[in-house]
Design an enzyme around this catalytic site. Structure first.
Site, PDB file in Angstrom:
ATOM      1  N   ARG A 102       3.117  -1.908   5.987  1.00 30.56           N
ATOM      2  CA  ARG A 102       2.260  -1.928   7.187  1.00 30.56           C
ATOM      3  C   ARG A 102       1.773  -3.349   7.439  1.00 30.56           C
ATOM      4  O   ARG A 102       1.576  -4.145   6.510  1.00 30.56           O
ATOM      5  CB  ARG A 102       1.079  -0.976   7.041  1.00 30.56           C
ATOM      6  CG  ARG A 102       0.041  -1.330   5.992  1.00 30.56           C
ATOM      7  CD  ARG A 102       0.417  -0.934   4.595  1.00 30.56           C
ATOM      8  NE  ARG A 102       0.800   0.458   4.504  1.00 30.56           N
ATOM      9  CZ  ARG A 102      -0.079   1.450   4.312  1.00 30.56           C
ATOM     10  NH1 ARG A 102      -1.356   1.166   4.201  1.00 30.56           N
ATOM     11  NH2 ARG A 102       0.331   2.681   4.228  1.00 30.56           N
ATOM     12  N   ASP A 135      -9.283  -0.012   4.512  1.00 37.10           N
ATOM     13  CA  ASP A 135      -9.890   1.155   3.870  1.00 37.10           C
ATOM     14  C   ASP A 135     -11.388   0.933   3.693  1.00 37.10           C
ATOM     15  O   ASP A 135     -11.815  -0.144   3.243  1.00 37.10           O
ATOM     16  CB  ASP A 135      -9.254   1.400   2.495  1.00 37.10           C
ATOM     17  CG  ASP A 135      -7.838   1.971   2.625  1.00 37.10           C
ATOM     18  OD1 ASP A 135      -7.530   2.566   3.675  1.00 37.10           O
ATOM     19  OD2 ASP A 135      -7.044   1.797   1.697  1.00 37.10           O
ATOM     20  N   ARG A 193      -0.313  -1.553  13.857  1.00 33.61           N
ATOM     21  CA  ARG A 193       0.085  -0.810  12.674  1.00 33.61           C
ATOM     22  C   ARG A 193       0.854   0.419  13.123  1.00 33.61           C
ATOM     23  O   ARG A 193       0.413   1.183  13.978  1.00 33.61           O
ATOM     24  CB  ARG A 193      -1.138  -0.362  11.859  1.00 33.61           C
ATOM     25  CG  ARG A 193      -0.678   0.603  10.767  1.00 33.61           C
ATOM     26  CD  ARG A 193      -1.662   0.882   9.737  1.00 33.61           C
ATOM     27  NE  ARG A 193      -1.138   1.867   8.800  1.00 33.61           N
ATOM     28  CZ  ARG A 193      -1.809   2.307   7.757  1.00 33.61           C
ATOM     29  NH1 ARG A 193      -3.033   1.855   7.546  1.00 33.61           N
ATOM     30  NH2 ARG A 193      -1.277   3.169   6.934  1.00 33.61           N
ATOM     31  N   ASP A 253      -3.763  -2.555   6.602  1.00 34.40           N
ATOM     32  CA  ASP A 253      -4.383  -1.300   6.190  1.00 34.40           C
ATOM     33  C   ASP A 253      -5.829  -1.620   5.852  1.00 34.40           C
ATOM     34  O   ASP A 253      -6.082  -2.542   5.066  1.00 34.40           O
ATOM     35  CB  ASP A 253      -3.645  -0.747   4.964  1.00 34.40           C
ATOM     36  CG  ASP A 253      -4.334   0.485   4.402  1.00 34.40           C
ATOM     37  OD1 ASP A 253      -4.811   1.298   5.197  1.00 34.40           O
ATOM     38  OD2 ASP A 253      -4.404   0.609   3.183  1.00 34.40           O
TER      39      ASP A 253
HETATM   40  N1  LIG Z   1     -12.634   5.828   2.981  1.00 35.98           N
HETATM   41  C1  LIG Z   1     -11.616   5.846   3.873  1.00 35.98           C
HETATM   42  N2  LIG Z   1     -11.137   4.702   4.407  1.00 35.98           N
HETATM   43  C2  LIG Z   1     -10.116   4.737   5.291  1.00 35.98           C
HETATM   44  N3  LIG Z   1      -9.491   5.865   5.722  1.00 35.98           N
HETATM   45  C3  LIG Z   1      -9.950   7.007   5.212  1.00 35.98           C
HETATM   46  C4  LIG Z   1     -11.014   7.067   4.272  1.00 35.98           C
HETATM   47  N4  LIG Z   1     -11.233   8.354   3.931  1.00 35.98           N
HETATM   48  C5  LIG Z   1     -10.350   9.079   4.630  1.00 35.98           C
HETATM   49  N5  LIG Z   1      -9.579   8.285   5.419  1.00 35.98           N
HETATM   50  C6  LIG Z   1      -8.549   8.806   6.294  1.00 35.98           C
HETATM   51  O1  LIG Z   1      -7.263   8.433   5.774  1.00 35.98           O
HETATM   52  C7  LIG Z   1      -6.373   8.444   6.884  1.00 35.98           C
HETATM   53  C8  LIG Z   1      -5.044   7.908   6.492  1.00 35.98           C
HETATM   54  O2  LIG Z   1      -5.197   6.583   6.078  1.00 35.98           O
HETATM   55  P1  LIG Z   1      -3.873   5.786   5.799  1.00 35.98           P
HETATM   56  O3  LIG Z   1      -2.703   6.364   6.517  1.00 35.98           O
HETATM   57  O4  LIG Z   1      -4.201   4.344   6.042  1.00 35.98           O
HETATM   58  O5  LIG Z   1      -3.664   6.073   4.257  1.00 35.98           O
HETATM   59  P2  LIG Z   1      -3.203   4.904   3.307  1.00 35.98           P
HETATM   60  O6  LIG Z   1      -4.218   3.800   3.437  1.00 35.98           O
HETATM   61  O7  LIG Z   1      -1.788   4.573   3.544  1.00 35.98           O
HETATM   62  O8  LIG Z   1      -3.341   5.571   1.884  1.00 35.98           O
HETATM   63  P3  LIG Z   1      -4.667   5.558   1.048  1.00 35.98           P
HETATM   64  O9  LIG Z   1      -5.624   6.409   1.831  1.00 35.98           O
HETATM   65  O10 LIG Z   1      -4.226   6.131  -0.274  1.00 35.98           O
HETATM   66  O11 LIG Z   1      -5.108   4.108   0.933  1.00 35.98           O
HETATM   67  C9  LIG Z   1      -7.182   7.655   7.903  1.00 35.98           C
HETATM   68  O12 LIG Z   1      -6.703   7.893   9.212  1.00 35.98           O
HETATM   69  C10 LIG Z   1      -8.601   8.222   7.700  1.00 35.98           C
HETATM   70  O13 LIG Z   1      -8.852   9.272   8.632  1.00 35.98           O
HETATM   71  N1  LIG Z   2      -0.166  -3.316  -3.855  1.00 39.20           N
HETATM   72  C1  LIG Z   2      -0.535  -2.391  -2.959  1.00 39.20           C
HETATM   73  N2  LIG Z   2       0.013  -1.172  -2.995  1.00 39.20           N
HETATM   74  C2  LIG Z   2      -0.385  -0.234  -2.071  1.00 39.20           C
HETATM   75  C3  LIG Z   2      -1.338  -0.527  -1.092  1.00 39.20           C
HETATM   76  C4  LIG Z   2      -1.894  -1.835  -1.092  1.00 39.20           C
HETATM   77  O1  LIG Z   2      -2.768  -2.174  -0.246  1.00 39.20           O
HETATM   78  N3  LIG Z   2      -1.469  -2.720  -2.008  1.00 39.20           N
HETATM   79  N4  LIG Z   2      -1.752   0.419  -0.195  1.00 39.20           N
HETATM   80  C5  LIG Z   2      -1.247   1.654  -0.277  1.00 39.20           C
HETATM   81  C6  LIG Z   2      -1.720   2.682   0.663  1.00 39.20           C
HETATM   82  O2  LIG Z   2      -2.963   2.422   1.152  1.00 39.20           O
HETATM   83  C7  LIG Z   2      -0.240   2.029  -1.243  1.00 39.20           C
HETATM   84  N5  LIG Z   2       0.155   1.001  -2.135  1.00 39.20           N
END
Ligand SMILES: Nc1ncnc2c1ncn2[C@@H]1O[C@H](COP(=O)(O)OP(=O)(O)OP(=O)(O)O)[C@@H](O)[C@H]1O
Ligand SMILES: Nc1nc2c(c(=O)[nH]1)N=C(CO)CN2
Length: 183
Positions: free
Chosen positions: A95, A100, A86, A98
């Site tokens: 990406r 979460d 990634r 991802d």
């Molecule tokens: N519940 C969580 N799950 C994953 N990452 C988290 C969480 N809470 C905080 N983070 C932090 O978010 C940082 C950035 O995550 P990332 O760049 O993947 O954001 P994103 O997935 O693109 O956007 P979003 O967070 O809106 O889904 C991670 O490095 C982590 O430290």
């Molecule tokens: N449909 C979709 N949109 C996104 C997604 C994702 O997983 N699916 N993840 C994001 C940042 O975590 C931002 N936007």
């Protein structure tokens, strides 16, 4: 003896062989010490939210049983993201994978690097719809509402549709294209 916790993660991918990315991420997580991937949702094709000019995503959720702490589990997720190359360029940009951390038992956790439940999960159909496949009755703190209720109430502006191919999890762990492959 550490206690085991049931956690739920969201998986998203919109670069490369998306189906293979999902399967690889699940296999690598399941292979990690202290993590067992117990159930997985259907896979959904979803419009990109927040950064429209990028390819559609495949999204799904997975249930894990883990004896890792929340921070250790996040490190494992970030580690698998790195293993799948990634590259963080534009925030919310395309990406390969991802991962979460959505729910960790019923715990609420606020750390420097980690917020649980995931702070944006309640506003995302691409999270709530697959999560409702696995845990419709899980309560999402601090809303006091279930995943199914939150999914029902959502005014999400993104299109979400069940994908043509699904992953089988358990002893088979194969991709079973129902009608044609997507990638
Ligand atoms: N519940 C969580 N799950 C994953 N990452 C988290 C969480 N809470 C905080 N983070 C932090 O978010 C940082 C950035 O995550 P990332 O760049 O993947 O954001 P994103 O997935 O693109 O956007 P979003 O967070 O809106 O889904 C991670 O490095 C982590 O430290
Ligand atoms: N449909 C979709 N949109 C996104 C997604 C994702 O997983 N699916 N993840 C994001 C940042 O975590 C931002 N936007």
């Amino acid at each position: 003896m550490r206690s085991q916790v049931t956690a739920y993660i969201g998986l998203g991918t919109n670069l490369g062989d998306r189906l293979a990315n999902l399967k690889e991420a699940l296999d690598r997580l399941d292979a990690r010490q202290g993590i067992e991937v117990t159930r997985i949702s259907s896979i959904y094709e979803t419009d990109p939210i927040g950064f429209a000019d990028q390819p559609d995503f495949l999204n799904m959720c997975a249930e894990l049983v883990t004896d890792l702490s929340p921070e250790e589990l996040l490190d494992a997720l970030l580690g698998v993201e790195q293993e799948l190359f990634r590259v963080r360029t534009v925030r919310w940009g395309p990406r390969t994978i991802d991962l979460d951390l959505l729910l960790y038992g019923e715990q609420v956790f606020k750390g420097d690097q980690l917020t649980i439940p995931h702070p944006r999960m309640t506003e995302r159909a691409f999270v709530l719809v697959p999560l409702a496949d696995l845990a419709p009755d899980a309560v999402v703190p601090p809303t006091g509402k279930t995943v199914a209720q939150l999914a029902e109430e959502l005014e999400d502006d993104g299109e979400i549709r069940r994908a043509a191919s699904q992953l089988e999890w358990g002893n088979s762990r194969e991709i079973s294209p129902l009608n044609g492959m997507i990638n």
